[in-house]
Design an enzyme around this catalytic site. Structure first.
Site, PDB file in Angstrom:
ATOM      1  N   THR A 163       0.886  -1.187   0.072  1.00 30.55           N
ATOM      2  CA  THR A 163      -0.081  -0.005  -0.039  1.00 30.55           C
ATOM      3  C   THR A 163       0.669   1.330  -0.039  1.00 30.55           C
ATOM      4  O   THR A 163       2.127   1.187   0.179  1.00 30.55           O
ATOM      5  CB  THR A 163      -1.070  -0.025   1.320  1.00 30.55           C
ATOM      6  OG1 THR A 163      -1.668  -1.161   1.259  1.00 30.55           O
ATOM      7  CG2 THR A 163      -2.197   1.142   1.155  1.00 30.55           C
TER       8      THR A 163
ATOM      9  N   GLY B 200      -0.704  -2.932   5.723  1.00 29.99           N
ATOM     10  CA  GLY B 200      -1.577  -3.862   6.189  1.00 29.99           C
ATOM     11  C   GLY B 200      -2.367  -3.764   7.346  1.00 29.99           C
ATOM     12  O   GLY B 200      -2.788  -2.447   7.600  1.00 29.99           O
TER      13      GLY B 200
END
Length: 582
Positions: A403, A489
């Site tokens: 991400t 995460g």
């Protein structure tokens, strides 16, 4: 260090995107997990961008410098991240956007999360015996690919808020894709680490590896003409170019014909995908309202729960050097994660006690379970006040860190806080038309039921998997005070909550808050960041009853503070990011 950053910013602002791309990639030290160089706070008056790669940060800054607004800069920054940081996000994935519209004085959120294909079955991630697949057996290949949302998110929000022409925002990224950029140390390390999985597929192997099969090294000039072609089509035709026609057909074929692990994504999924504008979820904390993305994200709810529970203790007096502070934060986090596992999922598919989970009286009662100086033995989900009676079981989904997060503030005061992802590093490892496809479906629970009761985050056709992404805008006196977020995460939640506590309770500026070592607890084991002063708390925390794990904790906190006619920007020292403003 401050003068070095100032010189770098001045130089980059004076140079075109394509020309400085290679030098910018070399100007930032490679990511380290320990012995971090502490980055310095960057200040500006009119506008600012903070992102995880200096090329992407500068691309967004160039748009603001030429009169674009925050949404314009968001589009360019996101597209550039997909090129220079492909392992973390891109047009083959999804994103959550929290947005402050300065003209309307309105805070809103946009859900660009991927959806499960309409042909998906609840047993998609189970073997013939009904048992969950091993994680990477599910991830690598077409089975894990959800309907991408990032292009639609950029297009829809630009149509509503954008200032510059759509094609003008994409042109700088096309230029860098054609001319090439130097692979950073971080990207090279990740390619080498994931070499076996990346090399399974022809297009991915051709892009990330040399002709002799060796991973491309740091400093290698990497061109992506296929991505340039894709962006040219999107520049000319908008989102339609991605969701229909050749690119869409190639996405579907790549997923359905993935060797060894095909998926079920179809053209119908691309045709029916939509962005959802949702009300922000806000928690009152100190003198602030901490606002973010609601379900299917668990970010704002879980961060809000942690902040409210820790507010019941005197963290301000104890300070960051007292292990008792970290014990309270860790136990509050564990209690919040128990509620997250039991209740949080896509609210369009399951009834969600959203208000009850943030109910002040409920969280005060939960906080009473925390005993300073003594770690909790066990934790169960609470029973928040809500209007439904639903028997369910705790979630078992795995969410591994990748991400990216970035923020934008423009001259008019519009604010973007966006967390964007393809889920695991390099997503499904499938590549088409110059971009990687996500593995977002593995954010669902692989099981559908446990102990005879349904799991709320189970896979269902058209459903959006629960996320931990926590793009946040903190409000004070009905005005934006801070934009903040992180990758990582399910640890995203702890990273963001810890940074907010450090700033509001321990008087750290936002760069100091990003620099500080991490101590996190989600499911019972307390993670301590390796190679940092946080290790000094290990013995005391173990004595309190924690099981401790000393490990790398690779956050990517980026933040912008808006206060006193000044912008302050922070970038996490664990990544390559920068803050640029004027």
């Amino acid at each position: 260090m401050q003068w070095k950053l100032t010189l770098l910013t001045t130089y980059l602002l004076a140079t075109s995107t394509a020309a400085w791309a290679n030098q910018a990639a070399d100007s930032i030290a490679p990511e380290q997990s320990s012995g971090l160089e502490q980055k310095q706070l960057v200040t500006a008056k009119d506008w600012m961008v903070t992102a995880a790669n200096p090329i992407a940060t500068q691309a967004g800054a160039d748009i603001l410098a030429k009169g674009g607004n925050a949404i314009d800069a968001m589009v360019t920054t996101q597209l550039m991240l997909g090129l220079v940081e492909p392992q973390s996000s891109g047009i083959g994935g999804g994103a959550f956007l929290v947005y402050w519209d300065a003209e309307k004085q309105q805070l809103t959120t946009y859900d660009g999360r991927e959806t499960a294909p309409l042909n998906a079955t609840p047993r998609l991630f189970q073997n013939e015996n009904g048992e969950p697949l091993k994680f990477y057996d599910a991830v690598v290949g077409g089975r894990s690919v959800g309907t991408p949302g990032t292009v639609k998110l950029m297009w829809d929000t630009h149509q509503k808020y954008g200032q510059l022409e759509w094609a003008e925002l994409i042109k700088p990224v096309i230029s860098v894709a054609e001319q090439g950029f130097e692979i950073s140390s971080r990207l090279a390390t990740l390619i080498e680490k994931d070499a076996e999985r990346l090399s399974r597929f022809t297009a991915t192997k051709a892009y990330f590896f040399e002709t002799d099969g060796s991973p491309k090294a740091a400093g290698t000039q990497l061109k992506n003409p296929e991505y340039a072609k894709t962006l040219t089509a999107i520049a000319q035709q908008g989102a339609k170019a991605f969701y229909q026609g050749k690119i869409a057909n190639d996405i579907v074929n790549t997923v359905q014909n993935a060797p060894g692990n095909p998926g079920v994504l179809s053209q119908k999924d691309l045709d029916t995908y939509s962005i959802k504008q949702r009300q922000p979820v806000c928690s009152a904390y100190q003198s602030f309202d901490v606002c973010g993305m609601g379900p299917p994200s668990s970010g704002a709810l879980t961060v809000g729960q942690i902040l409210t529970m820790t507010e019941q203790f005197d963290l301000k007096t104890w300070g960051p050097d007292n292990p008792k502070s970290w014990q309270v934060i860790a136990d509050a986090s564990r209690l919040a994660f128990a509620d997250r596992g039991m209740y949080m999922a896509d609210e369009d598919f399951v009834p969600m006690p959203t208000q009850g989970l943030l109910d002040k009286a409920y969280l005060i009662q939960r906080a009473k379970l925390i005993k300073p100086g003594q770690a909790l033995d066990s934790v169960d989900a609470g029973i928040p006040p809500w209007s439904y009676a639903l028997r369910q079981s705790s979630d078992e989904s795995i969410e591994l860190p990748s991400t990216s997060h970035f923020n934008v503030v423009d001259k008019a005061g519009n604010v973007v806080s966006i967390t964007t992802t393809i889920e695991n590093a390099f997503g499904s490892r499938l590549m088409t038309n110059g971009f990687l496809l996500n593995n977002e479906l593995t954010d669902f629970s692989f099981r559908t039921h446990k102990d005879g009761k349904p799991i709320v985050n189970r896979l269902e056709p058209g459903k959006r998997p629960r996320s931990s992404m926590a793009p946040t805008i903190i409000m004070q006196n009905d005005q934006p005070y801070m934009a903040i977020g992180s990758p990582g995460g399910s640890r995203i939640i702890g990273y963001v909550a810890q940074a907010i506590i450090a700033h509001t309770q321990w008087d750290m500026d936002i760069q100091q808050a990003a620099n500080q070592p991490h101590l996190l607890n989600r499911f019972g084991t307390l993670d301590i960041e390796q190679g940092t002063p946080a290790e000094s708390h290990q013995a005391a925390l173990e004595e309190m009853g924690f099981k401790v794990n000393v490990r790398d904790l690779n956050s990517g906190i980026h933040a912008i503070l808006l206060q006193d006619d000044q912008l302050q920007g922070a970038a996490d020292p664990r990544r390559e990011g920068t803050a640029i403003g004027q």
